[in-house]
Design a protein around this motif. Structure first.
Motif, PDB file in Angstrom:
ATOM      1  N   LEU A  92      -9.708  -6.768  -1.294  1.00  0.00           N
ATOM      2  CA  LEU A  92      -8.572  -6.091  -0.672  1.00  0.00           C
ATOM      3  C   LEU A  92      -9.014  -4.779  -0.048  1.00  0.00           C
ATOM      4  O   LEU A  92      -8.596  -4.439   1.067  1.00  0.00           O
ATOM      5  CB  LEU A  92      -7.480  -5.836  -1.714  1.00  0.00           C
ATOM      6  CG  LEU A  92      -6.278  -5.012  -1.227  1.00  0.00           C
ATOM      7  CD1 LEU A  92      -5.540  -5.735  -0.101  1.00  0.00           C
ATOM      8  CD2 LEU A  92      -5.330  -4.701  -2.380  1.00  0.00           C
ATOM      9  N   ARG A  93      -9.889  -4.039  -0.732  1.00  0.00           N
ATOM     10  CA  ARG A  93     -10.361  -2.769  -0.199  1.00  0.00           C
ATOM     11  C   ARG A  93     -11.099  -2.985   1.128  1.00  0.00           C
ATOM     12  O   ARG A  93     -10.899  -2.237   2.090  1.00  0.00           O
ATOM     13  CB  ARG A  93     -11.290  -2.086  -1.208  1.00  0.00           C
ATOM     14  CG  ARG A  93     -11.735  -0.688  -0.785  1.00  0.00           C
ATOM     15  CD  ARG A  93     -12.736  -0.111  -1.785  1.00  0.00           C
ATOM     16  NE  ARG A  93     -12.209  -0.197  -3.126  1.00  0.00           N
ATOM     17  CZ  ARG A  93     -11.336   0.641  -3.632  1.00  0.00           C
ATOM     18  NH1 ARG A  93     -10.883   1.625  -2.899  1.00  0.00           N
ATOM     19  NH2 ARG A  93     -10.895   0.480  -4.873  1.00  0.00           N
TER      20      ARG A  93
ATOM     21  N   LEU B 104      -7.085   2.218   5.440  1.00  0.00           N
ATOM     22  CA  LEU B 104      -7.699   3.046   4.411  1.00  0.00           C
ATOM     23  C   LEU B 104      -8.838   3.805   5.056  1.00  0.00           C
ATOM     24  O   LEU B 104      -9.652   3.236   5.782  1.00  0.00           O
ATOM     25  CB  LEU B 104      -8.223   2.158   3.265  1.00  0.00           C
ATOM     26  CG  LEU B 104      -8.461   2.830   1.914  1.00  0.00           C
ATOM     27  CD1 LEU B 104      -7.181   3.351   1.323  1.00  0.00           C
ATOM     28  CD2 LEU B 104      -9.114   1.833   0.980  1.00  0.00           C
TER      29      LEU B 104
ATOM     30  N   LEU C 143       0.828  -1.202   0.000  1.00  0.00           N
ATOM     31  CA  LEU C 143       0.000   0.000   0.000  1.00  0.00           C
ATOM     32  C   LEU C 143       0.864   1.255   0.000  1.00  0.00           C
ATOM     33  O   LEU C 143       0.570   2.233  -0.680  1.00  0.00           O
ATOM     34  CB  LEU C 143      -0.939  -0.005   1.208  1.00  0.00           C
ATOM     35  CG  LEU C 143      -2.009   1.098   1.247  1.00  0.00           C
ATOM     36  CD1 LEU C 143      -2.967   0.957   0.074  1.00  0.00           C
ATOM     37  CD2 LEU C 143      -2.769   1.070   2.570  1.00  0.00           C
TER      38      LEU C 143
ATOM     39  N   ASP D 280      -3.000   3.845  -3.610  1.00  0.00           N
ATOM     40  CA  ASP D 280      -3.868   3.474  -4.722  1.00  0.00           C
ATOM     41  C   ASP D 280      -4.196   1.986  -4.617  1.00  0.00           C
ATOM     42  O   ASP D 280      -3.323   1.136  -4.784  1.00  0.00           O
ATOM     43  CB  ASP D 280      -3.171   3.773  -6.054  1.00  0.00           C
ATOM     44  CG  ASP D 280      -4.077   3.578  -7.250  1.00  0.00           C
ATOM     45  OD1 ASP D 280      -4.699   2.510  -7.355  1.00  0.00           O
ATOM     46  OD2 ASP D 280      -4.158   4.484  -8.084  1.00  0.00           O
ATOM     47  N   VAL D 281      -5.460   1.670  -4.358  1.00  0.00           N
ATOM     48  CA  VAL D 281      -5.848   0.280  -4.089  1.00  0.00           C
ATOM     49  C   VAL D 281      -5.644  -0.594  -5.332  1.00  0.00           C
ATOM     50  O   VAL D 281      -5.221  -1.745  -5.223  1.00  0.00           O
ATOM     51  CB  VAL D 281      -7.303   0.216  -3.602  1.00  0.00           C
ATOM     52  CG1 VAL D 281      -7.736  -1.233  -3.382  1.00  0.00           C
ATOM     53  CG2 VAL D 281      -7.462   1.003  -2.302  1.00  0.00           C
TER      54      VAL D 281
ATOM     55  N   ALA E  17      -9.168  -6.592  -6.232  1.00  0.00           N
ATOM     56  CA  ALA E  17      -9.145  -5.263  -5.626  1.00  0.00           C
ATOM     57  C   ALA E  17     -10.252  -5.052  -4.593  1.00  0.00           C
ATOM     58  O   ALA E  17     -10.013  -4.469  -3.535  1.00  0.00           O
ATOM     59  CB  ALA E  17      -9.249  -4.197  -6.721  1.00  0.00           C
ATOM     60  N   GLU E  18     -11.460  -5.519  -4.876  1.00  0.00           N
ATOM     61  CA  GLU E  18     -12.568  -5.216  -3.965  1.00  0.00           C
ATOM     62  C   GLU E  18     -12.430  -5.931  -2.615  1.00  0.00           C
ATOM     63  O   GLU E  18     -12.599  -5.314  -1.559  1.00  0.00           O
ATOM     64  CB  GLU E  18     -13.905  -5.530  -4.626  1.00  0.00           C
ATOM     65  CG  GLU E  18     -14.329  -4.472  -5.619  1.00  0.00           C
ATOM     66  CD  GLU E  18     -14.159  -3.069  -5.055  1.00  0.00           C
ATOM     67  OE1 GLU E  18     -14.821  -2.730  -4.071  1.00  0.00           O
ATOM     68  OE2 GLU E  18     -13.341  -2.322  -5.594  1.00  0.00           O
TER      69      GLU E  18
ATOM     70  N   LEU F  22      -8.603  -3.656   3.808  1.00  0.00           N
ATOM     71  CA  LEU F  22      -7.874  -2.445   4.187  1.00  0.00           C
ATOM     72  C   LEU F  22      -8.702  -1.597   5.142  1.00  0.00           C
ATOM     73  O   LEU F  22      -8.171  -1.013   6.098  1.00  0.00           O
ATOM     74  CB  LEU F  22      -7.491  -1.642   2.937  1.00  0.00           C
ATOM     75  CG  LEU F  22      -6.412  -2.258   2.044  1.00  0.00           C
ATOM     76  CD1 LEU F  22      -6.300  -1.477   0.740  1.00  0.00           C
ATOM     77  CD2 LEU F  22      -5.072  -2.302   2.739  1.00  0.00           C
ATOM     78  N   HIS F  23      -9.988  -1.501   4.874  1.00  0.00           N
ATOM     79  CA  HIS F  23     -10.859  -0.775   5.803  1.00  0.00           C
ATOM     80  C   HIS F  23     -10.900  -1.476   7.162  1.00  0.00           C
ATOM     81  O   HIS F  23     -10.845  -0.820   8.220  1.00  0.00           O
ATOM     82  CB  HIS F  23     -12.282  -0.675   5.222  1.00  0.00           C
ATOM     83  CG  HIS F  23     -12.431   0.388   4.171  1.00  0.00           C
ATOM     84  ND1 HIS F  23     -12.273   1.720   4.433  1.00  0.00           N
ATOM     85  CD2 HIS F  23     -12.717   0.303   2.845  1.00  0.00           C
ATOM     86  CE1 HIS F  23     -12.464   2.436   3.328  1.00  0.00           C
ATOM     87  NE2 HIS F  23     -12.742   1.577   2.340  1.00  0.00           N
TER      88      HIS F  23
ATOM     89  N   CYS G 213      -2.066  -1.383  -5.582  1.00  0.00           N
ATOM     90  CA  CYS G 213      -1.729  -2.284  -4.481  1.00  0.00           C
ATOM     91  C   CYS G 213      -2.173  -3.708  -4.813  1.00  0.00           C
ATOM     92  O   CYS G 213      -1.447  -4.677  -4.569  1.00  0.00           O
ATOM     93  CB  CYS G 213      -2.387  -1.779  -3.197  1.00  0.00           C
ATOM     94  SG  CYS G 213      -1.965  -2.738  -1.737  1.00  0.00           S
ATOM     95  N   ALA G 214      -3.392  -3.840  -5.372  1.00  0.00           N
ATOM     96  CA  ALA G 214      -3.897  -5.151  -5.755  1.00  0.00           C
ATOM     97  C   ALA G 214      -3.008  -5.796  -6.814  1.00  0.00           C
ATOM     98  O   ALA G 214      -2.745  -7.011  -6.779  1.00  0.00           O
ATOM     99  CB  ALA G 214      -5.329  -5.024  -6.271  1.00  0.00           C
TER     100      ALA G 214
END
Length: 498
Positions: A487-488, A497, A466, A472-473, A484-485, A491-492, A476-477
């Motif tokens: 992972l997002r 994030l 990260l 930038d997700v 990506a989703e 991260l939250h 990062c992915a």
């Protein structure tokens, strides 16, 4: 004071902004490229609209309305609320759908002022559909002219101006930055005029030398100057009963500016060395990217050229037109091969060289696609190298051709990896590219030896990736080779994030 403000310009190009403009949504990108350019235009007094997979209905001026329809767009509506100051607030839906504003993921409701909407705001939905939120001062209109592409108010007004002035013999002055299409507009005027059967004679005034400019434009008799072995026909004589396009008029040599003034005043001119005047019936169109309101340019000549003035806006001021320009320049079949991520980057760019620069970038994109590679934004734009680097710019990588649509059982690990990489590690977009369902792709990802679920990755590795991707997700992915989703969401959960 600029030429655009001090000259006689068609009222069609100067909408009445005392009335409230119309809020419009234009499709800049859609997986179904036939939808690009479709628009929804709200009423001037509408204060809110709901945007989701099923509403509102978008259409072309002469077509039926259709919803966005794409499965990556949420059923839950996103609310777009207009206030009394003509600010617009975007209220995000309570779903997992990624919403991007000018390429940046929106995390909370966002207010845009009237000027920002005037500049055009790019709204990405589900990393699949790209809209431009903008004002319309004119209603959509099917007034097509060859080469003059666009669906926004500026493009509509310019085409109306071209149709208005073309049948006349008035001189026309085109103003606009380099690359905005002034010569294309001049050709359109000629093609729509009563002189269309004759040729359009074009001269770049910046290319004329001080010593021979008069002979080039007005001709010369034999012996008029050293080397004049025969009589020379000038461009004004060549353009008799036709159209003469004086490109880069701001660079006209000072010696010929009074001569141009005379021929514009009454049609009379005298070739070099001639004893009598001749008369020209040429219709004049001039163009410049310079401000002519200065002592360096003959102001009386400027007043004659300003019979009718058309201002061509830069590409960055007509973002709503980007999608239709892309399809026009590349063709539907080739444009459909571009990724959403690349189109978003291209649409967000300011294009200092305007349409001319866009044409060159898309030519490079075509070459890259033809060899089976994925066009990359930095390479298409040929962005400057870092200082101190003597290495030539890298050539586009030659990658395997995009995967052929096959049954899920026929897809190999390389096909899956390539589809995910080409579509920003977004499962919905990669599944659409592979022509399989999202649940099927989830199953294939579970069995993939190189692609990991985010929860399988050590938190320290995620933190490093990260940091390397500067938050930038999507990048990062790509570094972690994970969707990506999910992972997002992780991260939250890890509070990495906001």
């Amino acid at each position: 004071m600029t030429d655009a403000t001090r000259t006689l310009t068609s009222p069609l190009g100067q909408p009445d902004f005392a009335a409230r403009p119309l809020l419009a949504l234009t499709i800049v990108w859609h997986p179904d490229v036939t939808r690009i350019g479709d628009q929804f235009v709200s009423g001037a007094h509408s204060d809110a609209l709901e945007l989701n997979r099923y509403s509102p209905l978008f259409c072309k001026p002469d077509g039926d309305g259709l919803a966005l329809g794409h499965g990556g767009i949420s059923r839950e509506p996103m609310r777009i609320v207009r206030d009394a100051q003509d600010g617009v607030t975007l209220h995000l839906p309570a779903t997992r759908m990624v919403v991007e504003l000018n390429g940046v993921i929106a995390q909370d409701r966002t207010r845009l002022d009237a000027a920002q909407i005037g500049a055009g705001q790019l709204l990405g939905l589900g990393r699949a559909v790209l809209l431009c939120v903008h004002w319309m001062s004119l209603l959509p209109k099917a007034n097509q002219i060859a080469g003059m592409v666009g669906v926004g108010s500026a493009a509509i007004a310019i085409r109306d101006q071209l149709r208005m002035v073309a049948p006349t013999d008035m001189p026309v002055l085109m103003l606009g930055e380099t690359g905005t299409g002034k010569e294309i507009a001049a050709r359109a005027i000629h093609a729509l005029s009563k002189r269309c059967d004759a040729k359009l004679v074009t001269v770049n005034m910046a290319a004329l030398t001080e010593s021979l400019a008069a002979a080039d434009l007005f001709g010369a008799v034999k012996g008029a100057y050293t080397g004049a072995q025969t009589e020379r026909k000038g461009l004004f004589a060549e353009a008799d009963d036709a159209t003469l396009f004086l490109d880069e008029i701001g660079n006209a040599p000072a010696t010929v500016q009074p001569m141009l003034l005379r021929v514009l005043d009454g049609g009379d001119y005298r070739p070099l060395g001639a004893a009598q005047d001749r008369r020209s019936t040429a219709r004049l169109i001039a163009a410049t990217d310079q401000e002519l309101d200065s002592a360096a340019f003959n102001q009386a000549l400027l007043q004659r050229l300003e019979g009718f003035v058309i201002q061509l806006p830069p590409l960055r001021q007509r973002r709503e037109d980007f999608g239709v320009l892309l399809v026009h320049l590349m063709g539907r079949e080739m444009a459909a091969r571009l990724s959403y991520a690349l189109v978003l980057q291209l649409a967000c760019y300011d294009w200092p060289g305007n349409i001319r620069q866009l044409v060159r970038a898309l030519q490079r994109a075509k070459l890259t696609l033809d060899v089976g590679a994925e066009p990359l934004f930095d390479q298409l734009l040929r962005l400057p190298r870092q200082q101190g680097s003597d290495a030539p710019p890298p050539a586009p990588p030659v990658a395997p051709a995009p995967p052929v649509r096959r049954k899920p059982s026929e897809l190999g690990e390389q096909d899956i990896l390539q589809a995910m990489a080409q579509h920003g590690w977004t499962i919905q977009s990669a599944a659409a590219a592979l022509d399989i369902s999202r649940p099927t792709l989830y199953k294939l990802l579970e069995r993939h030896s190189a692609i990991r679920r985010p929860e399988q990755i050590a938190p320290d590795e995620i933190k490093r990736a990260l940091a390397d991707s500067r938050g930038d997700v999507a990048r990062c992915a790509a570094l972690l080779q994970t969707p990506a989703e999910p992972l997002r969401r992780l991260l939250h959960k890890l509070q990495l994030l906001d």
